[in-house]
Design an enzyme around this catalytic site. Structure first.
Site, PDB file in Angstrom:
ATOM      1  N   CYS A 140      42.717  57.250 -15.433  1.00 30.10           N
ATOM      2  CA  CYS A 140      43.468  56.027 -15.130  1.00 30.10           C
ATOM      3  C   CYS A 140      44.375  55.619 -16.289  1.00 30.10           C
ATOM      4  CB  CYS A 140      42.500  54.905 -14.785  1.00 30.10           C
ATOM      5  SG  CYS A 140      41.159  54.703 -15.961  1.00 30.10           S
ATOM      6  N   HIS A 220      41.801  47.655 -16.998  1.00 33.77           N
ATOM      7  CA  HIS A 220      42.226  47.862 -18.379  1.00 33.77           C
ATOM      8  C   HIS A 220      43.507  47.079 -18.642  1.00 33.77           C
ATOM      9  CE1 HIS A 220      39.377  51.145 -18.411  1.00 33.77           C
ATOM     10  NE2 HIS A 220      40.077  51.872 -17.581  1.00 33.77           N
TER      11      HIS A 220
END
Lengths: 338, 338
Positions: A140, A220
């Site tokens: 990711c 994130h």
């Protein structure tokens, strides 16, 4: 119509299965896992053909009232490509099986580049994945790095990039297993692995990252300092970034001030699990100072690799030779539009 | 022996009072606040002379059984310098009173530079504060930036610095009042205010910061990308940083892997409240790549300005004309040693 299997029905696997299901040029033949609890019931509810990783698992699934179509071997016999979504480092062990069966396979970012010899990011290197036997869709964080930096590179603006990655503590559904609380935990190594990982897709990128775990589970967040090749306007930078169809430009001034507000917006949009396939980049926070560029964005670590995986299937099976067409097709099927 | 008052007995004020108390060249005449609850009992326990900000506060304190020495005017009559530790923006209102009484004063980082016309960081500009009437000890984050970058500048290594500041959500004792949970909240403006704030002490510093609030209460964490003037060794960088006596070099490999472990070590050391006056910088994580330097450190936002404030008292009152001697004296009194 290519026959595809999903092995590993966890946070990535269940999303990949759903994403394959809505494509018109590939077919989800079945999903394979070892679990027989509430998690696999999601596949039952969706009427997916279910296969068991082991004979023992097959027994337990049947005992739990799950209709099992067979074991992993049975599934592999019916497909030409497997998307392996098993937990970190387990896929590496499955690889021998896929090779023995002469089946193409896609791994995810938890595995090493060497396991496949090719790492994939759709907007960067779709072409190099055409008709090859295996690839690894990068993680990711790395995917977000590649999307943004590739866009800057395409416009010939990128000199080098230095990033600080604020990583989520744990996956939301696993937070009962423990995650850090009221602290922050740096990754020991500076530079952190994401920079070299991005270079596994594009060796030309000059990128160095540092990473730190923070006590939250949503997504994130990355902060970037980018050196541009020349003094540039904010508009020119935005035009470059907007050549990526998978960067979503958000505005702090419109109340999107944090991971949680962004998550809620994607839930509002009706995305499954509130998934954000895009990099959510703050347009109004982005700043150009001379030849330096500063910006921040948010990455959904469960969702961002899903469109990439669909594109990787097209590249490896050769059902679409044009990366841009694959990306457009995937975007449309998943509701991705800037 | 200079007579000093502390106005505002909160997280900073109570620490400053204790720190003044252990110096041999200044005298804590009294502390002044408006509260009459458990918080002021700490001053009672320590036998500090207590003054009330207002007549109303004086009544309430007396009703709570606190022996009050008088009001703020009474206190001001007895001192030649006030350290104002009232909450953000309140000190600015007190300034007129201090000026009327012709008393020197020290404010903290929540106030504007313009309020005093001088901003202070001991290792950088002690000399310019000698015998002046007022200064502002810059904020915790800015103090840490100045200590580290000043050390690099002294060794003529610093070209420019770009930092990402991970800020704590709220002060620990106030976390019942609410703080962010399970999310991160960027400061809207990039660059954030800490860069220009450091330049209020040292206009020559080329420093740009971005800041984001994270859901924890222990301390701030900074990640830095620094451009050096030349290719340098890690050793040379460490030697430069070690010229600051207020940077504590810590080692990830010795189990200091996070804000909480660092906090526990300082509690173990018997520091009051576990206070960390130093910048805790990871020596083993620090990395030099060509002419670029990467490092991370932790900042105790309640404690780091305490030694700075003691030095500022010495500079403004002129009881010590040599900054290095003041710093050494303060360090010794507070148990600061590398």
């Amino acid at each position: 119509m290519k026959n595809i299997a999903v092995v590993g029905y966890g946070v990535i696997g269940k999303r990949v299965a759903d994403a394959i299901k809505v494509q018109d040029d590939m077919k989800l033949v079945g999903v394979c896992d070892i679990i027989s609890d509430w998690r696999i019931q999601n596949a039952v509810r969706k009427d997916y053909d279910i296969y068991a990783t082991t004979t023992e698992a097959e027994k337990q699934m049947k005992a739990s009232g799950i209709s099992v179509m067979g074991n992993m071997q049975d599934l592999l016999d019916k497909v030409e490509l497997v998307v392996d979504c098993t937990p970190k480092m387990i896929a590496a062990k499955n690889v021998e099986t896929y090779k023995t069966h002469n089946i193409k396979f896609i791994l995810h970012g938890g595995e090493k580049h060497e396991t496949t010899g090719h790492s994939f990011s759709a907007e960067n290197n779709y072409n190099t994945a055409l008709n090859i036997n295996a690839t690894r869709v990068v993680s990711c964080n790395t995917t977000s790095i590649l999307r943004t930096l590739t866009a800057l590179k395409r416009a010939d603006l990128l000199d080098y990039a230095r990033g600080t990655l604020l990583r989520r503590a744990t996956d939301p559904w696993e937070s009962h297993l423990g995650g850090i609380m009221n602290t922050m935990v740096p990754e020991k190594e500076i530079p952190s692995h994401q920079g070299p990982d991005a270079q596994s897709v594009d060796p030309d990128l000059d990128v160095i990252t540092s990473a730190v775990k923070v006590p939250q589970t949503l997504s994130h967040m990355h902060y970037w300092n980018v050196k541009l090749k020349k003094e540039t306007s904010k508009e020119e930078v935005l035009n470059a970034l907007k050549t990526s169809s998978r960067i979503k430009f958000i505005h702090y001034d419109q109340g999107l001030v944090s991971n949680n507000t962004i998550k809620e917006m994607f839930l509002d949009m009706g995305r499954p699990w509130g998934d954000m396939y895009e990099v959510a980049l703050w347009e109004d926070m982005l700043k150009v100072v001379g030849d330096e560029l500063f910006y921040a964005y948010v990455v959904d670590n469960q969702a961002i690799v899903i469109p990439e995986t669909i594109d990787a299937i097209r590249a490896l099976t050769g059902i679409e030779m044009d990366g841009n067409k694959s990306i457009a097709k995937t975007n449309k099927s998943l509701g991705i539009n800037q």
